[in-house]
Design a protein around this motif. Structure first.
Motif, PDB file in Angstrom:
ATOM      1  N   ARG A  27      14.721  12.272  -4.953  1.00  0.00           N
ATOM      2  CA  ARG A  27      15.616  13.186  -5.672  1.00  0.00           C
ATOM      3  C   ARG A  27      15.008  14.589  -5.760  1.00  0.00           C
ATOM      4  NH1 ARG A  27      16.255   8.198  -8.277  1.00  0.00           N
ATOM      5  NH2 ARG A  27      14.623   8.649  -9.793  1.00  0.00           N
ATOM      6  N   GLY A  28      14.428  15.033  -4.652  1.00  0.00           N
ATOM      7  CA  GLY A  28      13.880  16.377  -4.541  1.00  0.00           C
ATOM      8  C   GLY A  28      12.439  16.518  -4.989  1.00  0.00           C
ATOM      9  N   GLU A  29      11.881  15.506  -5.645  1.00  0.00           N
ATOM     10  CA  GLU A  29      10.496  15.584  -6.145  1.00  0.00           C
ATOM     11  C   GLU A  29       9.533  14.971  -5.130  1.00  0.00           C
ATOM     12  OE1 GLU A  29       7.667  13.739  -9.729  1.00  0.00           O
ATOM     13  OE2 GLU A  29       9.820  13.289  -9.643  1.00  0.00           O
ATOM     14  N   ASP A  30       8.436  15.664  -4.863  1.00  0.00           N
ATOM     15  CA  ASP A  30       7.406  15.147  -3.969  1.00  0.00           C
ATOM     16  C   ASP A  30       6.632  14.044  -4.698  1.00  0.00           C
ATOM     17  OD1 ASP A  30       5.274  14.612  -2.307  1.00  0.00           O
ATOM     18  OD2 ASP A  30       4.741  16.691  -1.963  1.00  0.00           O
ATOM     19  N   VAL A  31       6.787  12.805  -4.221  1.00  0.00           N
ATOM     20  CA  VAL A  31       6.126  11.672  -4.876  1.00  0.00           C
ATOM     21  C   VAL A  31       5.042  11.060  -3.985  1.00  0.00           C
ATOM     22  CG1 VAL A  31       8.141  11.118  -6.299  1.00  0.00           C
ATOM     23  CG2 VAL A  31       7.896  10.055  -4.028  1.00  0.00           C
ATOM     24  N   THR A  32       4.614  11.804  -2.954  1.00  0.00           N
ATOM     25  CA  THR A  32       3.668  11.271  -1.976  1.00  0.00           C
ATOM     26  C   THR A  32       2.354  10.873  -2.642  1.00  0.00           C
ATOM     27  OG1 THR A  32       4.630  12.851  -0.417  1.00  0.00           O
ATOM     28  CG2 THR A  32       2.658  11.643   0.294  1.00  0.00           C
ATOM     29  N   LYS A  33       1.762  11.768  -3.424  1.00  0.00           N
ATOM     30  CA  LYS A  33       0.470  11.482  -4.041  1.00  0.00           C
ATOM     31  C   LYS A  33       0.572  10.319  -5.021  1.00  0.00           C
ATOM     32  CE  LYS A  33      -1.515  16.104  -3.505  1.00  0.00           C
ATOM     33  NZ  LYS A  33      -2.047  17.304  -4.199  1.00  0.00           N
ATOM     34  N   ARG A  34       1.671  10.285  -5.762  1.00  0.00           N
ATOM     35  CA  ARG A  34       1.856   9.182  -6.706  1.00  0.00           C
ATOM     36  C   ARG A  34       1.918   7.847  -5.960  1.00  0.00           C
ATOM     37  NH1 ARG A  34       7.562   8.434  -9.337  1.00  0.00           N
ATOM     38  NH2 ARG A  34       7.391  10.694  -9.572  1.00  0.00           N
ATOM     39  N   LEU A  35       2.619   7.826  -4.836  1.00  0.00           N
ATOM     40  CA  LEU A  35       2.717   6.601  -4.045  1.00  0.00           C
ATOM     41  C   LEU A  35       1.355   6.207  -3.476  1.00  0.00           C
ATOM     42  CD1 LEU A  35       4.278   4.355  -2.585  1.00  0.00           C
ATOM     43  CD2 LEU A  35       4.869   6.018  -0.816  1.00  0.00           C
ATOM     44  N   LEU A  36       0.627   7.170  -2.944  1.00  0.00           N
ATOM     45  CA  LEU A  36      -0.658   6.861  -2.322  1.00  0.00           C
ATOM     46  C   LEU A  36      -1.699   6.379  -3.347  1.00  0.00           C
ATOM     47  CD1 LEU A  36      -0.898   9.768   0.275  1.00  0.00           C
ATOM     48  CD2 LEU A  36      -0.709   7.324   0.786  1.00  0.00           C
ATOM     49  N   ARG A  37      -1.557   6.769  -4.593  1.00  0.00           N
ATOM     50  CA  ARG A  37      -2.489   6.312  -5.631  1.00  0.00           C
ATOM     51  C   ARG A  37      -2.179   4.901  -6.111  1.00  0.00           C
ATOM     52  NH1 ARG A  37      -1.978  11.730  -7.817  1.00  0.00           N
ATOM     53  NH2 ARG A  37      -0.348  10.934  -9.202  1.00  0.00           N
ATOM     54  N   ASP A  38      -0.965   4.432  -5.845  1.00  0.00           N
ATOM     55  CA  ASP A  38      -0.496   3.166  -6.397  1.00  0.00           C
ATOM     56  C   ASP A  38      -0.660   2.050  -5.360  1.00  0.00           C
ATOM     57  OD1 ASP A  38       0.977   1.011  -7.418  1.00  0.00           O
ATOM     58  OD2 ASP A  38       2.390   2.332  -8.442  1.00  0.00           O
ATOM     59  N   ARG A  79       1.082  -1.732  -1.053  1.00  0.00           N
ATOM     60  CA  ARG A  79       1.128  -3.078  -0.466  1.00  0.00           C
ATOM     61  C   ARG A  79       2.567  -3.553  -0.300  1.00  0.00           C
ATOM     62  NH1 ARG A  79      -3.887  -5.247  -0.162  1.00  0.00           N
ATOM     63  NH2 ARG A  79      -5.493  -4.474  -1.590  1.00  0.00           N
ATOM     64  N   ALA A  80       3.457  -3.083  -1.157  1.00  0.00           N
ATOM     65  CA  ALA A  80       4.849  -3.497  -1.093  1.00  0.00           C
ATOM     66  C   ALA A  80       5.610  -2.835   0.057  1.00  0.00           C
ATOM     67  CB  ALA A  80       5.546  -3.180  -2.415  1.00  0.00           C
ATOM     68  N   VAL A  81       5.035  -1.797   0.645  1.00  0.00           N
ATOM     69  CA  VAL A  81       5.699  -1.135   1.771  1.00  0.00           C
ATOM     70  C   VAL A  81       5.800  -2.075   2.963  1.00  0.00           C
ATOM     71  CG1 VAL A  81       5.512   0.739   3.466  1.00  0.00           C
ATOM     72  CG2 VAL A  81       5.073   1.206   1.048  1.00  0.00           C
ATOM     73  N   TYR A  82       4.805  -2.947   3.126  1.00  0.00           N
ATOM     74  CA  TYR A  82       4.763  -3.848   4.268  1.00  0.00           C
ATOM     75  C   TYR A  82       4.930  -5.284   3.802  1.00  0.00           C
ATOM     76  CZ  TYR A  82       3.037   0.324   6.493  1.00  0.00           C
ATOM     77  OH  TYR A  82       2.930   1.604   6.946  1.00  0.00           O
ATOM     78  N   PRO A  83       5.639  -6.109   4.583  1.00  0.00           N
ATOM     79  CA  PRO A  83       5.883  -7.486   4.153  1.00  0.00           C
ATOM     80  C   PRO A  83       4.705  -8.409   4.373  1.00  0.00           C
ATOM     81  CG  PRO A  83       6.870  -7.098   6.300  1.00  0.00           C
ATOM     82  CD  PRO A  83       6.304  -5.771   5.848  1.00  0.00           C
ATOM     83  N   ASP A  84       3.605  -7.912   4.846  1.00  0.00           N
ATOM     84  CA  ASP A  84       2.429  -8.733   5.117  1.00  0.00           C
ATOM     85  C   ASP A  84       1.190  -7.880   4.849  1.00  0.00           C
ATOM     86  OD1 ASP A  84       2.260  -7.023   7.436  1.00  0.00           O
ATOM     87  OD2 ASP A  84       3.728  -8.336   8.369  1.00  0.00           O
ATOM     88  N   THR A  85       0.079  -8.277   5.398  1.00  0.00           N
ATOM     89  CA  THR A  85      -1.171  -7.553   5.159  1.00  0.00           C
ATOM     90  C   THR A  85      -1.484  -6.607   6.314  1.00  0.00           C
ATOM     91  OG1 THR A  85      -2.354  -9.437   6.122  1.00  0.00           O
ATOM     92  CG2 THR A  85      -2.119  -9.385   3.715  1.00  0.00           C
ATOM     93  N   PRO A  99      -4.419  -0.593   1.518  1.00  0.00           N
ATOM     94  CA  PRO A  99      -4.135   0.664   0.826  1.00  0.00           C
ATOM     95  C   PRO A  99      -5.219   1.713   1.050  1.00  0.00           C
ATOM     96  CG  PRO A  99      -3.619  -1.193  -0.590  1.00  0.00           C
ATOM     97  CD  PRO A  99      -4.299  -1.754   0.626  1.00  0.00           C
ATOM     98  N   GLU A 100      -6.475   1.261   1.148  1.00  0.00           N
ATOM     99  CA  GLU A 100      -7.570   2.210   1.349  1.00  0.00           C
ATOM    100  C   GLU A 100      -7.415   2.989   2.657  1.00  0.00           C
ATOM    101  OE1 GLU A 100      -7.865  -0.955   0.597  1.00  0.00           O
ATOM    102  OE2 GLU A 100      -9.025  -1.107  -1.275  1.00  0.00           O
ATOM    103  N   LEU A 101      -6.880   2.343   3.681  1.00  0.00           N
ATOM    104  CA  LEU A 101      -6.644   3.035   4.948  1.00  0.00           C
ATOM    105  C   LEU A 101      -5.615   4.143   4.766  1.00  0.00           C
ATOM    106  CD1 LEU A 101      -6.637   3.430   8.043  1.00  0.00           C
ATOM    107  CD2 LEU A 101      -5.024   1.529   8.192  1.00  0.00           C
ATOM    108  N   MET A 102      -4.508   3.829   4.112  1.00  0.00           N
ATOM    109  CA  MET A 102      -3.467   4.831   3.908  1.00  0.00           C
ATOM    110  C   MET A 102      -3.954   5.953   2.998  1.00  0.00           C
ATOM    111  SD  MET A 102      -0.021   2.446   3.760  1.00  0.00           S
ATOM    112  CE  MET A 102      -0.719   0.971   2.999  1.00  0.00           C
ATOM    113  N   GLN A 103      -4.755   5.611   2.016  1.00  0.00           N
ATOM    114  CA  GLN A 103      -5.301   6.642   1.122  1.00  0.00           C
ATOM    115  C   GLN A 103      -6.271   7.548   1.866  1.00  0.00           C
ATOM    116  OE1 GLN A 103      -6.816   3.979  -1.852  1.00  0.00           O
ATOM    117  NE2 GLN A 103      -4.927   4.005  -3.075  1.00  0.00           N
TER     118      GLN A 103
END
Length: 452
Positions: free
Chosen positions: A205-216, A221-227, A231-235
């Motif tokens: 909704r127009g707000e940059d939520v990238t950093k919030r997502l990467l911290r969570d 883990r919920a982005v992908y249906p498996d392993t 998260p450390e790689l994406m961070q």
């Protein structure tokens, strides 16, 4: 409008027919023609397509022919979905890769090289016919490696080619689900090459939520249906990679799981396909649709399971969702692009098109996978600037491999094919490149013998 499907005997064709028949934004679809070398198999697929049309109450003719010119003549759109050598060639490629200590996969690594080298000559021959009998048709390329094949088409034919893939939109929906949002509320800054792309920014909704997502980590883990990715790689990257980056970032794990399972995805899909067509041969098309949907459920539920978890495609998927009605998938991206091409207003869809300055790090004629402005006026890549330093080198190296592979196929040069594999980060060794090419040619002399 007439639509033509090259590789119409493929197992995803009924899904595509369903998407075309039910697309609200397509004007006057009257005929879908299927072209494939295997006429008997294609007739079974066409029967499913006719049942789809009948249930929809539509007036669309489904035809089959082994005459490419007849299939394509007068078409408004041509879908390219061929698989030269069939699924058995994919399975053989993957076995060669695994025997040489690399993960077996149809679009990345040695399997991707082999698929490109056997596909380019056939695709360019088909494109020449389409250009002659349907010069104004849009040539929508699904055939993998989709970006590489699209670049070959744009460089060496006159068809109006656009590469399409459902991987980016699938990733967008997964991110939206992880955030508990609707994808329509979101915008995604995405860039890269086909099966080599990353989400750089997420806006809700127009707000940059990238950093919030990467911290969570829970949401990551919920982005992908498996392993697939830690998260450390994406961070560390500060990016969310598309799923095929698994074969770059976790190559050893992919190979280890394949060896543990004693199979590759291509080998298991080959067996699943045999089972499908045996069952279809014993029933009428009305019941065949139920068999087909169950096939798709099993196939979809097992996607990437073998490589990430040493899982299997066999057994009941446990899924009851109608695969025709999913929000994403093969048919959804095809319809999205085609409806955009008939729209007076620009619509944004991620596609594979000539760069023309969209990605500052690459050449103008390089095919990139980025958000595009699509309308009846054409397809234009939207500017995305420079790639992040953490992925720039990988993209440049893979694009060099793609260029060399196209040259090898066009010039029929085994030495250039070896150079392409030397430049490819997943191979990257001269002795290994030569051994791989020799092994691949030996397994498929019919389609790769021109490189010997």
């Amino acid at each position: 409008m007439k639509a033509a499907i090259l590789g119409g005997g493929g197992v995803r064709t009924p899904l595509l027919i369903h998407g075309l028949v039910h697309a609200a934004g397509l004007r006057g679809l009257s005929e879908v023609m299927l072209f494939d070398a295997d006429e008997a198999r294609t007739e079974m697929i066409a029967a499913l397509g006719r049942e789809i049309v009948q249930r929809a109450g539509a007036s669309v003719r489904i035809g089959v022919s082994t005459d490419l010119a007849a299939v394509a003549e007068g078409a408004g759109v041509v879908f390219n979905s061929i698989r030269v050598g069939g699924i058995t060639a994919r399975a053989a490629d993957e076995q060669v890769a695994m025997a040489h200590g690399l993960a077996g996969q149809e679009t990345t690594g040695p399997g991707g090289v082999a698929m490109a080298l056997r596909t380019i000559p056939v695709t360019l021959m088909h494109a020449a016919t389409v250009e002659r009998v349907a010069p104004r048709a849009w040539f929508l390329n699904f055939t993998n490696p989709a970006g590489l094949i699209t670049q070959a088409l744009l460089e060496h034919s006159g068809v109006r080619a656009v590469g399409i893939c459902d991987t980016p939109i699938e990733l967008f929906h997964r991110i939206a689900g992880a955030l508990g949002a609707q994808v329509q509320e979101m915008e995604f800054d995405y860039a890269g090459l086909n099966h080599l792309g990353w989400v750089r920014q997420v806006r809700l909704r127009g707000e940059d939520v990238t950093k919030r997502l990467l911290r969570d980590e829970t949401r990551l883990r919920a982005v992908y249906p498996d392993t697939t990715f830690d998260p450390e790689l994406m961070q560390a990257l500060g990016l969310i990679p598309s799923e095929y980056l698994f074969f770059y970032y976790r190559q050893r794990r992919a190979l280890a799981n394949q060896m543990r399972a004693g199979a590759s995805r291509g080998g298991e899909i080959a067996q699943l396909n045999v089972e499908l067509f045996q069952q279809l041969g014993r029933v009428d098309s009305a019941h065949g649709l139920d068999i087909y949907k169950n096939y798709l459920r099993r196939r979809n539920a097992s996607y990437m399971k073998l490589e990430t978890e040493a899982g299997s495609v066999f057994g009941d998927s446990g899924h009851t969702e109608d695969p025709f009605e999913t929000a994403t998938g093969y048919h959804r991206v095809a319809v999205a692009v085609l409806e955009a091409l008939e729209s007076d207003e620009d619509r944004t869809v991620v596609a594979n098109v000539a760069n023309r300055g969209a990605v500052m790090d690459l050449e103008a004629e390089d095919v990139v996978e980025v958000p595009c402005a699509i309308s009846r006026r054409g397809v234009v890549a939207k500017p995305v600037g420079r790639l992040p330093e953490s992925v720039r080198g990988l993209v440049l190296a893979v694009k060099a491999y793609e260029r060399a592979t196209i040259r090898a196929a066009v010039e029929k040069s085994g030495r250039l094919a070896e150079l392409a594999m030397l430049e490819y980060p997943l191979i990257g060794q001269w002795d290994l490149a030569r051994e791989l090419l020799q092994a691949l040619v030996q397994r498929d002399p019919e389609h790769l013998g021109y490189l010997a």
